[in-house]
Design a protein around this motif. Structure first.
Motif, PDB file in Angstrom:
ATOM      1  N   ALA A 274       0.818  -1.205   0.000  1.00  0.00           N
ATOM      2  CA  ALA A 274       0.000   0.000   0.000  1.00  0.00           C
ATOM      3  C   ALA A 274       0.860   1.267   0.000  1.00  0.00           C
ATOM      4  O   ALA A 274       0.566   2.238  -0.713  1.00  0.00           O
ATOM      5  N   MET A 275       1.934   1.272   0.782  1.00  0.00           N
ATOM      6  CA  MET A 275       2.801   2.449   0.838  1.00  0.00           C
ATOM      7  C   MET A 275       3.573   2.630  -0.471  1.00  0.00           C
ATOM      8  O   MET A 275       3.777   3.762  -0.921  1.00  0.00           O
ATOM      9  N   LEU A 276       3.990   1.540  -1.092  1.00  0.00           N
ATOM     10  CA  LEU A 276       4.675   1.638  -2.384  1.00  0.00           C
ATOM     11  C   LEU A 276       3.739   2.221  -3.448  1.00  0.00           C
ATOM     12  O   LEU A 276       4.135   3.092  -4.235  1.00  0.00           O
ATOM     13  N   ILE A 277       2.501   1.735  -3.475  1.00  0.00           N
ATOM     14  CA  ILE A 277       1.525   2.251  -4.452  1.00  0.00           C
ATOM     15  C   ILE A 277       1.251   3.718  -4.197  1.00  0.00           C
ATOM     16  O   ILE A 277       1.175   4.530  -5.127  1.00  0.00           O
ATOM     17  N   SER A 278       1.096   4.082  -2.919  1.00  0.00           N
ATOM     18  CA  SER A 278       0.844   5.476  -2.579  1.00  0.00           C
ATOM     19  C   SER A 278       2.004   6.366  -3.016  1.00  0.00           C
ATOM     20  O   SER A 278       1.810   7.490  -3.477  1.00  0.00           O
ATOM     21  N   THR A 279       3.225   5.855  -2.886  1.00  0.00           N
ATOM     22  CA  THR A 279       4.408   6.627  -3.281  1.00  0.00           C
ATOM     23  C   THR A 279       4.462   6.824  -4.789  1.00  0.00           C
ATOM     24  O   THR A 279       4.696   7.943  -5.283  1.00  0.00           O
ATOM     25  N   VAL A 280       4.233   5.753  -5.545  1.00  0.00           N
ATOM     26  CA  VAL A 280       4.364   5.809  -7.009  1.00  0.00           C
ATOM     27  C   VAL A 280       3.199   6.527  -7.663  1.00  0.00           C
ATOM     28  O   VAL A 280       3.388   7.355  -8.568  1.00  0.00           O
ATOM     29  N   ILE A 281       1.986   6.253  -7.215  1.00  0.00           N
ATOM     30  CA  ILE A 281       0.798   6.774  -7.906  1.00  0.00           C
ATOM     31  C   ILE A 281       0.264   8.052  -7.265  1.00  0.00           C
ATOM     32  O   ILE A 281      -0.079   9.002  -7.965  1.00  0.00           O
TER      33      ILE A 281
END
Length: 310
Positions: A274-281
């Motif tokens: 979830a944190m990776l997706i939030s960072t990228v998108i």
């Protein structure tokens, strides 16, 4: 929801999680659940949150009944089972999600996901009160470390919030969702729930929750809203089918194979995704404060989870 704390089927092999028949569904569940936090952001804003929730579970409910029938599980759960399903439907599939969707109007999806990593704290508290489950000192220490890390993440979020932003309201809404989900977690672990097939209980819980969701949506937001964006309905399909119908049976199969304690580590991987997706998108902006908070939060959760078997 979290099933009853039982390690009877977990075995003593420390490499159990590396077996393909466990590792593959374990990772798949984490990837799907990790993505749902971001997908929710496309379901709110121009559409009342309550109607997005109602559409999501209107799709998931018949699909879960089909899964139960395909698995040849009896749908007869008795009066006590229906009362339990009604309560789970209210707390898990209505209150929990209505709080979460509204929280993501004020906080990034990754931060809300990290906050939900602390679901184990009220789980243990309510488990102690209602089920007599013991709380260890190591669990308390790990939870305090995780709470300190989440506080740092929220402070970082508040500093980035534009003037007039309501991070505080987002935090309160997320806490409401955590408490509602925790109540559902604990009550399904009672004597009645333990005797029922999980997919059968989930099917009826989804049905009751969907009925309540429709009533709440109509009362708070007026007549049904039907967006014309295909992306919206694709999100509904992902959340309803992948995020609910596919993952729950997989997750509970993992629980039966390795025990609830080890299966709970799935939440750490979910938060990471979830944190990776939030960072990228979403363009989540990291800082030393946020980075340190994330490390503390995840470390504290691991420490607390390692104490659960005791």
């Amino acid at each position: 929801m979290t099933p009853p704390e039982s390690e009877a089927n977990s075995g003593d092999n420390p490499h159990t999680l590396l077996r393909p028949q466990i590792a593959l569904p374990f990772v798949l569940v984490a990837l799907i659940w990790g993505s749902t936090w971001y997908v929710i952001t496309g379901q709110i804003g121009d559409v009342p949150a309550s109607w997005s929730i109602a559409w999501r579970f209107a799709l998931a409910t018949p699909a879960m009944f089909i899964i139960a029938l395909a698995m040849r599980k009896s749908l007869k759960i008795g009066k006590a089972g229906h009362m339990l399903a009604l309560m789970i439907g209210l707390f898990q599939f209505c209150l929990n999600f209505n709080f979460v969707y509204r929280a993501e109007l004020h906080l990034t999806s990754g931060v809300v996901a990290v906050m939900f990593g602390l679901l184990m704290v009220p789980n243990v508290f309510f488990g102690r009160v209602f089920l007599g489950q013991r709380v260890t000192g190591r669990f308390i220490a790990g939870s305090m470390v995780a709470l300190a890390g989440i506080s740092m993440l929220l402070l970082h979020e508040a500093r980035l919030s534009p003037l007039g932003g309501n991070v505080g309201l987002g935090v309160l809404l997320a806490i409401g969702g955590i408490l509602a989900a925790s109540v559902a977690n604990v009550i399904q672990a009672n004597e009645t729930g333990a005797k029922l097939p999980m997919v059968s209980l989930l099917s009826w819980s989804l049905l009751y929750g969907t009925i309540i969701d429709f009533a709440l949506a109509w009362f708070t937001a007026g007549p049904p809203v039907f967006p014309d964006r295909w992306q919206y309905w694709a999100g509904i399909a992902w959340l309803g089918l992948a995020g609910s119908v596919v993952t729950f049976p997989l997750y509970y199969t993992i629980v039966r194979q390795i025990g609830a304690g080890r299966a709970a580590y799935n939440s750490i991987l979910v938060i990471t995704v979830a944190m990776l997706i939030s960072t990228v998108i979403e363009g989540y902006q990291w800082s030393w404060l946020a980075g340190g908070g994330a490390v503390l939060a995840l470390s504290g959760m691991v420490l607390a989870l390692r104490a659960r078997k005791s």
